[in-house]
Scaffold this motif. Structure first.
Motif, PDB file in Angstrom:
ATOM      1  N   ALA A 184       0.689 -19.434 -11.513  1.00  0.00           N
ATOM      2  CA  ALA A 184       0.886 -18.979 -12.876  1.00  0.00           C
ATOM      3  C   ALA A 184      -0.066 -19.050 -13.351  1.00  0.00           C
ATOM      4  O   ALA A 184      -0.581 -17.837 -14.713  1.00  0.00           O
TER       5      ALA A 184
ATOM      6  N   LEU B 260      -2.225 -16.173 -15.787  1.00  0.00           N
ATOM      7  CA  LEU B 260      -2.131 -15.769 -16.744  1.00  0.00           C
ATOM      8  C   LEU B 260      -3.723 -15.088 -17.648  1.00  0.00           C
ATOM      9  O   LEU B 260      -3.712 -14.748 -18.357  1.00  0.00           O
TER      10      LEU B 260
ATOM     11  N   GLY C 133       5.685 -16.307  -5.604  1.00  0.00           N
ATOM     12  CA  GLY C 133       7.006 -16.644  -6.396  1.00  0.00           C
ATOM     13  C   GLY C 133       8.475 -16.490  -5.604  1.00  0.00           C
ATOM     14  O   GLY C 133       9.113 -17.295  -6.771  1.00  0.00           O
TER      15      GLY C 133
ATOM     16  N   PHE D  98       3.835  -7.144 -17.876  1.00  0.00           N
ATOM     17  CA  PHE D  98       4.653  -8.540 -17.405  1.00  0.00           C
ATOM     18  C   PHE D  98       6.187  -7.855 -18.055  1.00  0.00           C
ATOM     19  O   PHE D  98       6.644  -8.267 -17.319  1.00  0.00           O
TER      20      PHE D  98
ATOM     21  N   LEU E 196       4.283 -17.243 -19.705  1.00  0.00           N
ATOM     22  CA  LEU E 196       4.192 -18.326 -18.811  1.00  0.00           C
ATOM     23  C   LEU E 196       5.840 -17.663 -17.992  1.00  0.00           C
ATOM     24  O   LEU E 196       6.093 -18.040 -17.117  1.00  0.00           O
ATOM     25  N   PRO E 197       7.005 -18.031 -18.522  1.00  0.00           N
ATOM     26  CA  PRO E 197       8.137 -17.801 -17.932  1.00  0.00           C
ATOM     27  C   PRO E 197       8.645 -16.093 -16.459  1.00  0.00           C
ATOM     28  O   PRO E 197       8.803 -16.582 -15.945  1.00  0.00           O
ATOM     29  N   PHE E 198       7.243 -15.832 -16.970  1.00  0.00           N
ATOM     30  CA  PHE E 198       6.992 -14.367 -16.032  1.00  0.00           C
ATOM     31  C   PHE E 198       6.712 -14.842 -14.821  1.00  0.00           C
ATOM     32  O   PHE E 198       6.833 -14.494 -12.889  1.00  0.00           O
ATOM     33  N   ALA E 199       5.798 -15.699 -14.976  1.00  0.00           N
ATOM     34  CA  ALA E 199       4.302 -15.609 -14.181  1.00  0.00           C
ATOM     35  C   ALA E 199       4.970 -17.039 -13.326  1.00  0.00           C
ATOM     36  O   ALA E 199       4.379 -17.106 -12.060  1.00  0.00           O
ATOM     37  N   LEU E 200       6.142 -18.093 -13.925  1.00  0.00           N
ATOM     38  CA  LEU E 200       6.607 -18.993 -13.435  1.00  0.00           C
ATOM     39  C   LEU E 200       7.637 -18.606 -12.387  1.00  0.00           C
ATOM     40  O   LEU E 200       7.933 -18.027 -12.354  1.00  0.00           O
ATOM     41  N   PRO E 201       7.162 -19.196 -10.800  1.00  0.00           N
ATOM     42  CA  PRO E 201       8.078 -18.724 -10.355  1.00  0.00           C
ATOM     43  C   PRO E 201       9.661 -19.767 -10.318  1.00  0.00           C
ATOM     44  O   PRO E 201       9.618 -20.503 -10.888  1.00  0.00           O
ATOM     45  N   THR E 202      10.985 -19.226 -10.404  1.00  0.00           N
ATOM     46  CA  THR E 202      12.081 -19.305 -10.544  1.00  0.00           C
ATOM     47  C   THR E 202      12.609 -21.092 -10.096  1.00  0.00           C
ATOM     48  O   THR E 202      12.956 -21.320 -10.783  1.00  0.00           O
ATOM     49  N   ALA E 203      12.039 -20.612  -8.875  1.00  0.00           N
ATOM     50  CA  ALA E 203      12.399 -22.796  -8.883  1.00  0.00           C
ATOM     51  C   ALA E 203      11.779 -23.599  -9.368  1.00  0.00           C
ATOM     52  O   ALA E 203      12.068 -24.734  -9.517  1.00  0.00           O
ATOM     53  N   VAL E 204      10.611 -22.698  -9.414  1.00  0.00           N
ATOM     54  CA  VAL E 204      10.173 -23.788 -10.540  1.00  0.00           C
ATOM     55  C   VAL E 204      10.523 -24.408 -11.376  1.00  0.00           C
ATOM     56  O   VAL E 204      10.559 -25.354 -12.110  1.00  0.00           O
TER      57      VAL E 204
END
Lengths: 330, 311, 279
Positions: free
Chosen positions: B275, B279, B229, B297, C102-110
């Motif tokens: 993502a 999780l 990501g 995390f 989620l904010p960690f796992a979700l790429p920042t561009a998304v």
């Protein structure tokens, strides 16, 4: 994971070995995506017919200054097609990748097509925006990219300044005040022309977008002519986006001949026609006549006559501590 | 050895205490409900709504358009590049994590706390800077630029640069997962194995690895999510060559800037699914190992060697 | 003596330490050192002109201000979320617990394009706020929202384990001594959680300071107004000013080091705090 990686590496190797074609990288600025997509296909066909070689052209797009900086830092462009001469000058000066007199190597100052800056307003023109002075009025929200990073925005700034000079009898102080008022009306300063189009057309922000002529026409085509209108100001600037071969890179890649032909073919009837179809103003009289009703007649000043060339204009307006910086000083 | 670092290994204790707690120990029902409502409202506004909107925007033009975007050659090449970048950086960082954890947890040496801080560094550095540092070194105007050009080696604006930037930003993930775990486990088991005649590799494979496998898996999952990501650092070193140096996040940006908003969200939905899978996997690993909960995390500072240990 | 003995028993010290240092140097230390070397190309006057220029000062102000506010909002709501997750039972608790990351796992561009779309005047949330004259996308408020999003998990994940480990005897004691629930919370529970809360706050703050991907899409990039420091660095990089970009980067790196140091001190303090109040 490992097997996946092996497969991937193997497949990429196979692809590399199987391809017996010439590769060309064209590093360009934001709004030329559609133009070069079409042109690349046409050129590949022409080149195949002429030499029998397959040519695979890759494109890279971004803000003009950013792209030039990338080439200086080692992005191995064979040709650059940027928004303004200053950015290619920078590649010649800082990167020493092409001779300083590159602009003399192709006809028309190495600009096979020109463009200008127009206004894109919402349907019906609710704020009655007709000319540059309407943009500086209070309550008008203007969308244009940041001149420090976008080539189109630099042309826009200079067009506004040229208008002010003409209006205020060449008075610099009044002209500066005018552009300052204009830029105070800008709520979003995207880094490139594409970003600004999104902000205006997609996000619905602002009353008017100051856009490349081709970008404005493209927006009409993409979003529907029922949503926006193009307004041509009384005076604008002849934007000359130049093209050049990056000699050192092309030499190393062995692509000198194809790179040269790629740029020259832009001046051919077919190249000019593709440019015109993508709303760039062609240099060829013949093609220009064919597409005449597509372009509103506007009085156009040039950077050379009005500002003494890019080197001077850049230094005065867009360098650090230059005129543009003063606009945002408190 | 006297240490008992992870109290959370005994969840039963807390639950019992909660059940046996007297009424006065808890809040009045309306306060509870209010707090739950506030928490859920906050989560809904900041997490659920964005999550739902990704898929809503992605499917705005219908399923046909959605799959057409995903099958597009540019998208496919972005997916391939992302898999390559993650496929190289994750195993390398994994190897580093195991080596660093072994040396830090099993041995004493001066400067250990400094080493721990340095391992943490990439977490606190802006992604823009993480990309820029490689331009300074490998760019044409950088330290090795001229030499690289002379030898026709491309790093910046090519796949190696993207891999390097990805390695930098995901550098600490596995290490910081394993270090506390191996510190907590101490070295008695390994020492016993050695005394019983196992050699170094046997000790590692038969004793250490089984002990850390969940922690390792956990680190790999998180490392992979970030690797796939990463946007800021990679965007500095990419060069934006269509079909060649665009990773999935960069492709999202290009589609977005190209007025293709549903396309951008269609590709973004891939990353969002990633993502969600991350999780889910993370929760599954936590379910299997009570000790890992909440340590990962969030880049919490690594536990430094306690000074009182000598006492 | 103890040391040499242990080294004798377990193998691989030289190999693993050597590899660790080599890899660390190649990937992290040498590239970072390059930043400092490059910025030294500037004279002191040029350096200070760059890092103390009005747009730079405004960018620090905005970066620090928005990061601080976002971390503060997260401290409040993150604390409540952690509290609710540890202390109460409700439908979907497990789901919420997993979602927090989620904010960690979700790429920042998304995250960036999603927030920009949601909060645009014609977006789901922005359209709802627009009639009240509240603009989010392309304003400082938008930057604040993006930074709040990416910092959300930090507080929850730092407070949650400490809260779960909290000894209920202290609360019981407070209750039996006649303290009401609020007093017990404020005088007993909160002080014990505050080191964790502070750690979480500083982590969220540090992360927000460096954030780029989610902000670039929602910021309007106006000098002095909505340019955070990473955007300013990116602007310098694009505008032929590599050395000046590195000068700003050096400032940010030094701030990051200091923050990291502060966080470590906090952690040390909170460990000691927990050690003196053994569970």
């Amino acid at each position: 994971m490992k097997t996946l990686l092996t497969i991937l590496l193997a497949s990429s190797l196979v692809a590399a070995a199987g391809a017996r074609e010439v590769k060309l990288l064209n590093v360009s600025y934001d709004p030329t995506r559609e133009l070069y997509q079409e042109y690349n296909a046409a050129f590949a066909k022409y080149w195949k017919a002429k030499t029998g070689d397959d040519v695979m052209i890759s494109q890279s797009h971004g803000g003009s200054g950013k792209q030039a900086q990338s080439v200086i830092n080692g992005l191995e462009a064979d040709v650059v097609t940027l928004a303004l001469a200053y950015d290619i000058d920078a590649i010649a000066r800082q990167g020493k990748l092409l001779p300083a007199d590159w602009q003399k190597r192709l006809p028309d100052n190495s600009t096979p097509y020109t463009s200008t800056i127009v206004f894109l307003v919402r349907k019906g023109n609710p704020k009655h925006i007709k000319d540059w002075d309407d943009l500086a009025k209070p309550g008008v929200s203007v969308i244009t990219p940041n001149p420090k990073t976008s080539g189109g925005a630099r042309w826009t700034f200079l067009a506004a300044y040229a208008y002010a000079l003409a209006t205020y009898g060449q008075d610099d102080a009044k002209s500066l005040d005018f552009v300052t008022r204009l830029y105070k009306n800008v709520p979003v300063l995207d880094s490139g022309a594409r970003g600004s189009t999104i902000t205006f057309a997609q996000r619905g922000i602002g009353d008017v977008l100051l856009a490349w002529e081709n970008e404005a026409h493209l927006a009409l085509k993409e979003f529907g002519a029922d949503k926006f209108e193009i307004v041509s100001p009384s005076l604008s600037i002849r934007a000359e986006p130049p093209v050049a071969m990056v000699d050192k890179n092309a030499k190393r890649h062995g692509t000198l001949a194809v790179a040269q032909a790629y740029l020259e073919y832009l001046y051919s009837d077919e190249g000019q026609e593709i440019a015109a179809k993508n709303f760039y103003r062609p240099r060829s009289r013949k093609i220009a006549a064919r597409y005449a009703n597509q372009f509103n007649p506007v009085k156009l000043v040039t950077i050379g006559e009005e500002f003494g060339g890019w080197e001077k204009a850049q230094q005065r307006f867009f360098s650090d501590g230059g005129v543009f910086d003063h606009i945002y000083q408190p | 050895m006297v240490e008992q670092p992870l109290q959370r290994n005994q969840p039963g204790m807390i639950d019992d205490a909660k059940i046996n707690a007297p009424r006065r120990m808890s809040e009045p029902p309306f306060v509870r409900r209010l707090l739950i409502a506030v928490a859920l409202g906050f989560i809904a506004l900041f997490l659920v709504v964005p999550l739902v909107s990704v898929f809503a925007e992605a499917l705005r033009q219908g399923l046909g358009f959605y799959f057409q975007t995903l099958r597009d050659p540019m998208t496919v090449s972005a997916i391939e590049l992302t898999l390559i970048a993650a496929g190289i950086s994750v195993p390398l960082n994994c190897l580093f994590g195991v080596a660093a954890a072994w040396t830090i947890a099993k041995f004493d040496f001066p400067g250990k706390n400094i080493l721990l801080t340095l391992i943490d560094l990439p977490f606190s550095i802006s992604p823009v800077i993480s990309g820029m540092i490689y331009v300074l070194i490998f760019g044409a105007q950088g330290w090795f630029g001229p030499w690289l050009i002379e030898h026709n080696i491309r790093i910046i604006f090519a796949v190696p640069g993207i891999v390097l930037a990805t390695m930098f930003v995901t550098f600490p993930f596995v290490a910081r997962e394993l270090i506390p775990l191996m510190q907590a486990q101490g070295r008695t088991e390994e020492e016993a194995a050695r005394v019983l005649g196992a050699n170094g590799w046997q000790t590692f494979w038969r004793v250490t690895l089984p002990n850390i496998k969940w922690g390792l898996l956990y680190g790999v999952i998180l490392c992979n999510a970030r690797a796939m990501g990463e946007f800021g650092a990679v965007s500095v070193v990419s060069g934006r060559i269509q079909g060649q140096t665009n990773t999935i996040p960069l492709h999202v940006q290009i589609l977005y800037e190209n007025n293709n908003i549903p396309g951008a969200f269609a590709v973004a939905s891939l990353l969002t699914l990633l993502a969600l899978v991350t999780l889910a996997l993370k929760t599954w690993v936590e379910y299997n190992t009570t000790g890992l909960r909440g340590t990962a995390f969030t880049p919490l500072p690594l536990k430094k060697e306690p000074n009182r240990k000598l006492a | 003596m103890l040391r040499s003995q242990q080294r004798g028993v377990l193998p691989g010290f030289r190999l693993t330490l050597g590899y660790t240092l080599l890899y660390l140097s190649l990937i992290v230390i040498i590239p970072l050192a390059a930043t400092f070397v490059k910025s030294s190309e500037l004279s002191w006057a040029q350096f200070s002109q760059t890092v103390f220029s009005p747009p730079a000062l405004a960018a620090y102000r905005l970066s620090f201000g928005a990061s601080f506010l976002a971390a503060a909002v997260n401290a409040i709501f993150g604390f409540i979320v952690a509290w609710v997750l540890v202390r109460y039972d409700f439908f979907g608790k497990q789901f919420v617990d997993a979602l927090v990351d989620l904010p960690f796992a979700l790429p920042t561009a998304v995250a960036g394009i999603t927030l920009a779309t949601l909060y645009a005047p014609n977006g789901w949330l922005g359209g709802w706020l627009a009639p009240f004259g509240i603009k989010v996308s392309y304003t400082q408020l938008g930057i604040f929202i993006a930074l709040t999003f990416i910092g959300l998990p930090f507080i929850v994940r730092t407070v949650q384990p400490v809260l779960a480990d909290l000894d209920s005897e202290l609360e019981e004691a407070a209750a039996s001594l006649g303290a009401n629930r609020w007093q017990a919370f404020w005088r007993v529970i909160f002080p014990m959680l505050s080191p964790a809360l502070l750690t979480g706050f500083s982590l969220a703050f540090a992360r927000a300071l460096g954030e780029y991907g989610s902000v670039v899409f929602i910021s309007s990039n106006i000098p002095m107004k909505t340019q955070i420091v990473p955007l300013l660095i990116m602007g310098e990089l694009d505008g032929f000013h590599l050395a000046r970009a590195t000068a700003l980067a050096v400032v940010m790196l030094v701030i990051s080091f200091l923050l990291l140091l502060a966080i470590n001190l906090l952690q040390w303090w909170s460990n000691r705090y927990n050690a003196t109040n053994p569970a």
